[in-house]
Design a protein around this motif. Structure first.
Motif, mmCIF file in Angstrom:
data_model
loop_
_atom_site.group_PDB
_atom_site.id
_atom_site.type_symbol
_atom_site.label_atom_id
_atom_site.label_comp_id
_atom_site.label_asym_id
_atom_site.label_seq_id
_atom_site.Cartn_x
_atom_site.Cartn_y
_atom_site.Cartn_z
ATOM 1 N N SER A 146 -5.093 -11.830 -38.280
ATOM 2 C CA SER A 146 -4.854 -12.230 -39.661
ATOM 3 C C SER A 146 -3.757 -13.264 -39.740
ATOM 4 O O SER A 146 -2.979 -13.440 -38.815
ATOM 5 N N ASN A 172 0.410 -7.151 -47.386
ATOM 6 C CA ASN A 172 0.437 -7.064 -45.921
ATOM 7 C C ASN A 172 1.291 -5.905 -45.411
ATOM 8 O O ASN A 172 1.942 -6.011 -44.381
ATOM 9 N N ALA A 178 -1.187 -6.794 -34.786
ATOM 10 C CA ALA A 178 -0.632 -6.202 -33.568
ATOM 11 C C ALA A 178 -0.748 -7.131 -32.365
ATOM 12 O O ALA A 178 0.088 -7.095 -31.462
ATOM 13 N N ASP A 179 -1.759 -8.001 -32.344
ATOM 14 C CA ASP A 179 -1.972 -8.879 -31.201
ATOM 15 C C ASP A 179 -1.252 -10.217 -31.302
ATOM 16 O O ASP A 179 -1.292 -11.020 -30.368
ATOM 17 N N ASP A 195 -0.146 -2.576 -45.470
ATOM 18 C CA ASP A 195 -1.045 -1.447 -45.273
ATOM 19 C C ASP A 195 -1.415 -1.286 -43.795
ATOM 20 O O ASP A 195 -1.104 -2.131 -42.962
ATOM 21 N N ALA A 196 -2.066 -0.175 -43.486
ATOM 22 C CA ALA A 196 -2.414 0.132 -42.096
ATOM 23 C C ALA A 196 -3.378 -0.890 -41.504
ATOM 24 O O ALA A 196 -3.287 -1.226 -40.320
ATOM 25 N N GLY A 197 -4.306 -1.398 -42.321
ATOM 26 C CA GLY A 197 -5.251 -2.380 -41.819
ATOM 27 C C GLY A 197 -4.568 -3.655 -41.367
ATOM 28 O O GLY A 197 -4.893 -4.202 -40.308
ATOM 29 N N HIS A 198 -3.622 -4.123 -42.144
ATOM 30 C CA HIS A 198 -2.911 -5.346 -41.757
ATOM 31 C C HIS A 198 -2.000 -5.075 -40.558
ATOM 32 O O HIS A 198 -1.838 -5.950 -39.695
ATOM 33 N N ARG A 199 -1.407 -3.904 -40.511
ATOM 34 C CA ARG A 199 -0.581 -3.548 -39.356
ATOM 35 C C ARG A 199 -1.371 -3.681 -38.062
ATOM 36 O O ARG A 199 -0.885 -4.237 -37.069
ATOM 37 N N ALA A 200 -2.612 -3.204 -38.075
ATOM 38 C CA ALA A 200 -3.460 -3.316 -36.894
ATOM 39 C C ALA A 200 -3.872 -4.762 -36.636
ATOM 40 O O ALA A 200 -3.952 -5.200 -35.487
ATOM 41 N N ALA A 201 -4.083 -5.516 -37.705
ATOM 42 C CA ALA A 201 -4.560 -6.889 -37.557
ATOM 43 C C ALA A 201 -3.533 -7.795 -36.904
ATOM 44 O O ALA A 201 -3.892 -8.729 -36.180
#
Length: 261
Positions: free
Chosen positions: A2, A61, A71-72, A63-69
């Motif tokens: 993201s 930005n 991560a890389d 929420d859990a979804g963005h946290r995962a997005a």
């Protein structure tokens, strides 16, 4: 991966999911603008700060979804070189989230090699288009430096390094006839902007190439408002014309007296 401003923001706890989200949006995951240059990045910081001041934050930005997005990898749109004061949390006062801001904080936003190296990393490796020096009113570091300078008694330990870094701003304020502590803080912010560009050829080159701008901002603790104090280049912030005067250096460095007039 993201990007800053991508979908994933969560509205504030006062928001009722059965009603439109603050600001007229109609879905939890409405995207915020993705800053692509210094002017857009600064405008997005201003917009987030207005939401914070008016009590209508979107908490994007976070929420859990963005946290995962993210991560890389990260693509922050602004570097915040701020004071370490506990009331100056950048992601809160600018209403942003994970991956949006690259934050470096020291007491009195003093600048040493590690700070400059961190800024250079952000603007050259992460390609962050905006650097903000963020100070605030009633700054304890400035007051401590003023007290030490007045009494001639240096503080103990490593606090002396913070005081020494602020003293040039006190000298500059005295030369300009400025005695009010908050105006001294503004001068110290402008001085920090200039010092960063003086000491970092890498940052100065990014600014000269138009890939980055440096803005000084002052935060008001009670009001919550962050206002622009100075910028390099002056037109980059879309707030005021490029400053002129005896403090300007090679057309890139702002004169604090002109910027603060």
């Amino acid at each position: 991966m993201s990007r800053p401003g991508s979908p994933g923001g969560q509205p504030g706890p006062e928001w009722n999911p059965s009603e439109p989200a603050p600001g007229g949006s109609t879905a939890v995951r409405d995207a915020l603008p993705t800053p692509g240059d210094p002017e857009q990045a600064f405008a997005e910081l201003q917009a987030g700060n207005r939401r914070f001041v008016t009590g209508t934050p979107r908490h994007p930005n976070q929420d859990a979804g963005h946290r995962a997005a993210v991560a890389d990898g990260q693509h922050p749109f602004a570097v915040i070189v701020g004071c370490s004061d506990s009331r100056l949390a950048a992601e809160i006062i600018f209403d942003r989230g994970l991956g949006d801001l690259f934050v470096v904080r020291t007491a009195g936003h003093t600048v040493g090699p590690e700070v400059l190296g961190s800024v250079e990393y952000a603007v050259t490796v992460l390609r962050t288009p905006l650097v903000v020096v963020l100070g605030h009113d009633s700054c304890g570091a400035v007051q401590a430096a003023r007290a030490a300078d007045t009494t001639g008694t240096p503080p103990a330990g490593h606090l002396c390094a913070v005081v020494d870094a602020v003293v040039p701003s006190l000298r500059r304020a005295a030369a300009e006839g400025v005695d009010d502590i908050d105006r001294i803080v503004d001068i110290h912010i402008a001085q920090t902007v200039e010092a960063m560009l003086d000491r970092s050829a890498v940052l100065a080159a990014e600014v000269a190439a138009g890939r980055c701008a440096v803005v000084g901002m002052s935060y008001r603790l009670a009001a919550g408002e962050a206002r622009a104090v100075t910028a390099v280049p002056g037109e980059a912030r879309g707030v005021a014309a490029a400053p002129t005067g005896p403090g300007a250096v090679d057309g890139a460095q702002p004169a604090a007296s002109a910027a603060l007039a």
